[in-house]
Design a protein around this motif. Structure first.
Motif, short mmCIF file in Angstrom:
data_model
loop_
_atom_site.label_atom_id
_atom_site.label_comp_id
_atom_site.label_asym_id
_atom_site.label_seq_id
_atom_site.Cartn_x
_atom_site.Cartn_y
_atom_site.Cartn_z
N LEU A 58 1.50 88.36 66.09
CA LEU A 58 2.83 87.80 66.30
C LEU A 58 2.80 86.60 67.24
O LEU A 58 1.98 86.51 68.15
CB LEU A 58 3.76 88.87 66.89
CG LEU A 58 4.02 90.11 66.04
CD1 LEU A 58 4.91 91.08 66.82
CD2 LEU A 58 4.66 89.75 64.71
N THR A 59 3.73 85.68 66.99
CA THR A 59 3.92 84.57 67.92
C THR A 59 4.70 85.08 69.12
O THR A 59 5.22 86.20 69.12
CB THR A 59 4.71 83.44 67.25
OG1 THR A 59 6.04 83.90 66.96
CG2 THR A 59 4.04 82.97 65.96
N GLU A 60 4.80 84.24 70.14
CA GLU A 60 5.51 84.66 71.35
C GLU A 60 6.97 84.96 71.04
O GLU A 60 7.52 85.95 71.54
CB GLU A 60 5.42 83.56 72.41
CG GLU A 60 6.06 83.96 73.75
CD GLU A 60 5.88 82.92 74.83
OE1 GLU A 60 6.55 83.03 75.86
OE2 GLU A 60 5.05 82.00 74.63
N ASN A 61 7.61 84.14 70.21
CA ASN A 61 9.02 84.37 69.86
C ASN A 61 9.18 85.67 69.09
O ASN A 61 10.15 86.41 69.28
CB ASN A 61 9.56 83.20 69.04
CG ASN A 61 9.78 81.96 69.89
OD1 ASN A 61 9.94 82.05 71.10
ND2 ASN A 61 9.79 80.80 69.24
N GLU A 62 8.23 85.96 68.18
CA GLU A 62 8.31 87.18 67.39
C GLU A 62 8.12 88.42 68.26
O GLU A 62 8.72 89.47 67.99
CB GLU A 62 7.25 87.15 66.28
CG GLU A 62 7.56 86.15 65.18
CD GLU A 62 6.42 85.99 64.21
OE1 GLU A 62 6.67 85.65 63.03
OE2 GLU A 62 5.24 86.19 64.62
N ARG A 63 7.32 88.30 69.31
CA ARG A 63 7.10 89.45 70.19
C ARG A 63 8.36 89.82 70.96
O ARG A 63 8.49 90.95 71.43
CB ARG A 63 5.97 89.15 71.18
CG ARG A 63 4.59 89.12 70.55
CD ARG A 63 3.50 89.16 71.59
NE ARG A 63 2.19 89.05 70.98
CZ ARG A 63 1.50 87.93 70.87
NH1 ARG A 63 2.02 86.79 71.36
NH2 ARG A 63 0.32 87.91 70.30
#
Length: 331
Positions: free
Chosen positions: A196-201
């Motif tokens: 996951l990307t930071e935003n998705e996390r």
């Protein structure tokens, strides 16, 4: 054995005599009314055939044991694929309907009131048997308001029975592979979160709602069945998972074709009557638009694609599991 005649077998006298034009009864001939009647009769016949296929599929899935490499599962997939092909024909029939212009329709439209496609009880039964729940319906406050008591009873009966998506849930929950490889889910969960990307996390509620909890937001697939379906999608290259994957995929195709049919229908209505109220009193295009946006039956399966990872990152299955999935005997 008594010889069978083509006309008698198909009861053509009944079928070909079943087009009573209201415009002729009113002595105001409207040529395109014949087309209008025949197309809608054809729709109802196809609805009957789709229901016939769906009910047979439901009967097979109700069995307490269904081998994932069995003729029965092949039959389920085949009949649902036939359903998709029929739905494509329903979409194509709109091309024929649209050879009728708005002025052609106006020649007889007012004579039809309050008849409306909204009164197609067969289609409502079909939606229920597939898995469209009452609370998911757009305009549910009046969706049976114009039907006859016996038609309402048929719809209510269909809604009380376990639908296709419920039977799919039960079938997925019986899949043994997750029990036989208990470490797989924790391994996959770790791989997914690492991808996951930071935003998705920052938005992981969806993952837990799908795979860790039951009944969140009215979901019809349990957490266990969702994990099983994801496993099928991820490892569909193994022989024993080919048919299960085809089953999941054909359900998404059914949703896609139903959505396409509703969308084409909505645009046709807009073309024919604009912003006018439908003959049955519905809001016409606006009602149809709401159904297009809301009436996805197998959206929980489609949602699983949000949780896929690249093949090269998939957890490696242990040898015993690979042998089972590949139809080979364990050593």
């Amino acid at each position: 054995m008594k010889p069978v005649h083509y006309s008698d077998y198909l009861q053509l006298e009944k079928i070909l005599g079943a087009q009573q034009l209201e415009s002729e009864l009113h002595q105001m001939p409207a040529h395109d009314e014949m087309l209008f009647i025949i197309i809608h009769q054809a729709y109802e016949l196809w609805f009957k055939q789709i229901m016939y296929e769906v009910e047979s599929v439901n009967s097979i899935l109700q069995r307490p044991s269904l081998n994932d490499n069995s003729p029965e599962l092949q039959t389920v997939v085949h009949r649902l694929q036939r359903t998709v092909t029929i739905l494509k024909v329903l979409v194509q029939q709109i091309d024929i309907m649209e050879t009728m212009t708005p002025m052609d329709f106006l020649d007889f439209r007012d004579m039809l009131r309050p008849a409306s496609g909204f009164q197609s009880w067969q289609f409502k039964v079909l939606e229920a048997r597939l898995g469209l729940q009452y609370q998911q319906r757009h305009g549910r406050e009046y969706y049976i308001s114009q039907l006859r008591p016996e038609q309402i009873a048929l719809i209510k009966k269909a809604e009380s029975e376990q639908p296709l998506i419920g039977l799919l849930n039960d079938w997925l929950e019986r899949m043994p592979f997750l029990d036989e490889s208990p470490d797989w889910w924790s391994s996959y969960s770790a791989v997914y979160h690492e991808s996951l990307t930071e935003n998705e996390r920052n938005n992981l509620e969806g993952f837990d709602a799908v795979f860790m909890k039951d009944g969140v937001d009215g979901r019809q697939l349990s957490a266990r069945s969702s994990r099983a379906a994801l496993f099928i999608m991820l490892y569909r290259g193994y022989p024993i998972l080919q048919l299960p994957f085809q089953l999941l995929n054909v359900l998404l195709e059914i949703d896609e074709q139903l959505s396409t049919w509703r969308y084409r229908h909505m645009n046709m209505v807009n073309r024919m009557i604009g912003s006018r109220v439908g003959t049955g009193g519905s809001t016409g295009k606006e009602y149809l638009k709401g159904a297009v946006d809301k009436h996805y039956i197998f959206k929980e399966i489609a949602q699983l694609t949000s949780f896929l990872v690249e093949r090269r990152k998939l957890p490696v299955l242990d040898r015993k599991m690979e042998q089972r999935l590949g139809f080979t005997d364990s050593e």
